[in-house]
Motif scaffolding. Structure first.
Motif, PDB file in Angstrom:
ATOM      1  N   ASN A  72       0.827  -1.205   0.000  1.00 40.92           N
ATOM      2  CA  ASN A  72       0.000   0.000   0.000  1.00 40.92           C
ATOM      3  C   ASN A  72       0.862   1.256   0.000  1.00 40.92           C
ATOM      4  OD1 ASN A  72      -2.520   1.460   0.236  1.00 40.92           O
ATOM      5  ND2 ASN A  72      -2.059   1.721   2.409  1.00 40.92           N
ATOM      6  N   THR A  73       1.931   1.230   0.777  1.00 48.87           N
ATOM      7  CA  THR A  73       2.850   2.374   0.861  1.00 48.87           C
ATOM      8  C   THR A  73       3.723   2.471  -0.378  1.00 48.87           C
ATOM      9  OG1 THR A  73       2.885   2.157   3.258  1.00 48.87           O
ATOM     10  CG2 THR A  73       4.677   3.425   2.248  1.00 48.87           C
ATOM     11  N   GLN A  74       4.346   1.365  -0.775  1.00 48.79           N
ATOM     12  CA  GLN A  74       5.271   1.366  -1.914  1.00 48.79           C
ATOM     13  C   GLN A  74       4.576   1.675  -3.237  1.00 48.79           C
ATOM     14  OE1 GLN A  74       7.125  -2.485  -1.608  1.00 48.79           O
ATOM     15  NE2 GLN A  74       8.181  -1.942   0.279  1.00 48.79           N
ATOM     16  N   SER A  75       3.310   1.332  -3.355  1.00 52.18           N
ATOM     17  CA  SER A  75       2.571   1.579  -4.597  1.00 52.18           C
ATOM     18  C   SER A  75       1.943   2.962  -4.626  1.00 52.18           C
ATOM     19  CB  SER A  75       1.478   0.527  -4.779  1.00 52.18           C
ATOM     20  OG  SER A  75       2.053  -0.741  -4.936  1.00 52.18           O
ATOM     21  N   ASP A  76       2.124   3.726  -3.545  1.00 53.21           N
ATOM     22  CA  ASP A  76       1.560   5.067  -3.425  1.00 53.21           C
ATOM     23  C   ASP A  76       0.039   5.084  -3.473  1.00 53.21           C
ATOM     24  OD1 ASP A  76       4.091   6.269  -3.191  1.00 53.21           O
ATOM     25  OD2 ASP A  76       4.312   6.358  -5.371  1.00 53.21           O
ATOM     26  N   TRP A  77      -0.609   3.939  -3.129  1.00 51.25           N
ATOM     27  CA  TRP A  77      -2.071   3.971  -3.025  1.00 51.25           C
ATOM     28  C   TRP A  77      -2.455   4.739  -1.764  1.00 51.25           C
ATOM     29  CZ3 TRP A  77      -1.941  -2.003  -3.500  1.00 51.25           C
ATOM     30  CH2 TRP A  77      -1.725  -2.368  -4.844  1.00 51.25           C
ATOM     31  N   ASN A  78      -1.767   4.427  -0.668  1.00 44.12           N
ATOM     32  CA  ASN A  78      -2.009   5.071   0.620  1.00 44.12           C
ATOM     33  C   ASN A  78      -3.476   4.990   1.055  1.00 44.12           C
ATOM     34  OD1 ASN A  78       0.733   5.863   1.005  1.00 44.12           O
ATOM     35  ND2 ASN A  78       0.400   7.433  -0.550  1.00 44.12           N
ATOM     36  N   PHE A  79      -4.091   3.818   0.834  1.00 40.50           N
ATOM     37  CA  PHE A  79      -5.466   3.601   1.253  1.00 40.50           C
ATOM     38  C   PHE A  79      -5.507   3.441   2.766  1.00 40.50           C
ATOM     39  CE2 PHE A  79      -6.172   1.111  -2.952  1.00 40.50           C
ATOM     40  CZ  PHE A  79      -6.350   2.285  -3.658  1.00 40.50           C
ATOM     41  N   GLU A  80      -6.505   4.041   3.380  1.00 40.37           N
ATOM     42  CA  GLU A  80      -6.719   3.853   4.812  1.00 40.37           C
ATOM     43  C   GLU A  80      -7.320   2.454   5.000  1.00 40.37           C
ATOM     44  OE1 GLU A  80      -9.028   6.022   8.518  1.00 40.37           O
ATOM     45  OE2 GLU A  80      -9.120   6.913   6.519  1.00 40.37           O
ATOM     46  N   HIS A  81      -6.635   1.618   5.775  1.00 36.72           N
ATOM     47  CA  HIS A  81      -7.083   0.235   5.963  1.00 36.72           C
ATOM     48  C   HIS A  81      -6.815  -0.197   7.391  1.00 36.72           C
ATOM     49  CE1 HIS A  81      -2.959  -1.424   5.909  1.00 36.72           C
ATOM     50  NE2 HIS A  81      -2.718  -0.458   5.030  1.00 36.72           N
ATOM     51  N   ASP A  82      -7.598  -1.188   7.851  1.00 33.40           N
ATOM     52  CA  ASP A  82      -7.410  -1.565   9.244  1.00 33.40           C
ATOM     53  C   ASP A  82      -7.657  -3.033   9.575  1.00 33.40           C
ATOM     54  OD1 ASP A  82     -10.170  -1.512   8.967  1.00 33.40           O
ATOM     55  OD2 ASP A  82     -10.432   0.253  10.228  1.00 33.40           O
TER      56      ASP A  82
END
Length: 188
Positions: A72-82
């Protein structure tokens, strides 16, 4: 090696044999999973079982969650997930030419408190033929919008859950995979 594109994140060999063995130990007996909804583009023919998060599977869930968080971080999606859903152990048998046609794991606009944000497939074996994993990304005017991902044993493909994808028919042997979804708050 990590291959990054806006619509997918591909890890080669992140899933070691110890994790594959654990999946096989934890997965209950499979059941046939078929669906059609009278839509030939959404037919599913496979066998699945579910692995819940518990004391025995906690390390597996933690490892996968960390892999998804990094993607999520490396792909620059930066989706909020939990939260990670129960894991799906899936097998496609060649003698039945099992497959899963085009589908998405989350349709944008679905109203839920939390939604699937990131989907993943981890290939657990490579003693089969067929069963190619494909993603659709790009404009319908682009003839190269279908991307076949050459997965090998231990490879993981991660992608936004609204991405269209499919598994082509397995023609020989049995394809084993671990499939999952990470959820987060409704899209804003």
């Amino acid at each position: 090696m990590i291959r990054k594109q806006a619509f997918m994140h591909f890890n080669q060999q992140p899933f070691e044999q110890k994790w594959i063995d654990m999946v096989h130990e934890l997965a209950p007996e499979v059941e046939t999973a078929t669906s059609s909804d009278k839509d030939p583009m959404n037919e599913r023919h496979s066998e699945v079982s579910w692995i819940d998060s518990n004391e025995k599977s906690n390390n597996l869930f933690q490892y996968i969650y960390e892999m998804v968080h990094a993607a999520n971080t490396q792909s620059d999606w930066n989706f909020e997930h939990d939260v990670i859903e129960p894991l799906q152990f899936t097998q496609y048998k060649g003698e039945k030419e099992q497959r899963y046609d085009w589908h998405v794991d989350h349709m944008i606009g679905e109203v839920e408190e939390d939604v699937r944000k990131i989907s993943f497939t981890i290939l657990l074996n490579d003693e089969f033929e067929g069963g190619e994993f494909e993603l659709e990304a790009g404009s319908p005017a682009n003839p190269e919008r279908i991307h076949t991902v050459d997965l090998k044993k231990g490879d993981a493909i991660l992608f936004p859950s609204y991405t269209w994808h499919r598994v082509q028919p397995v023609t020989k042997g049995t394809r084993h995979s671990l499939v999952g979804w990470v959820r987060g708050p409704q899209w804003r």
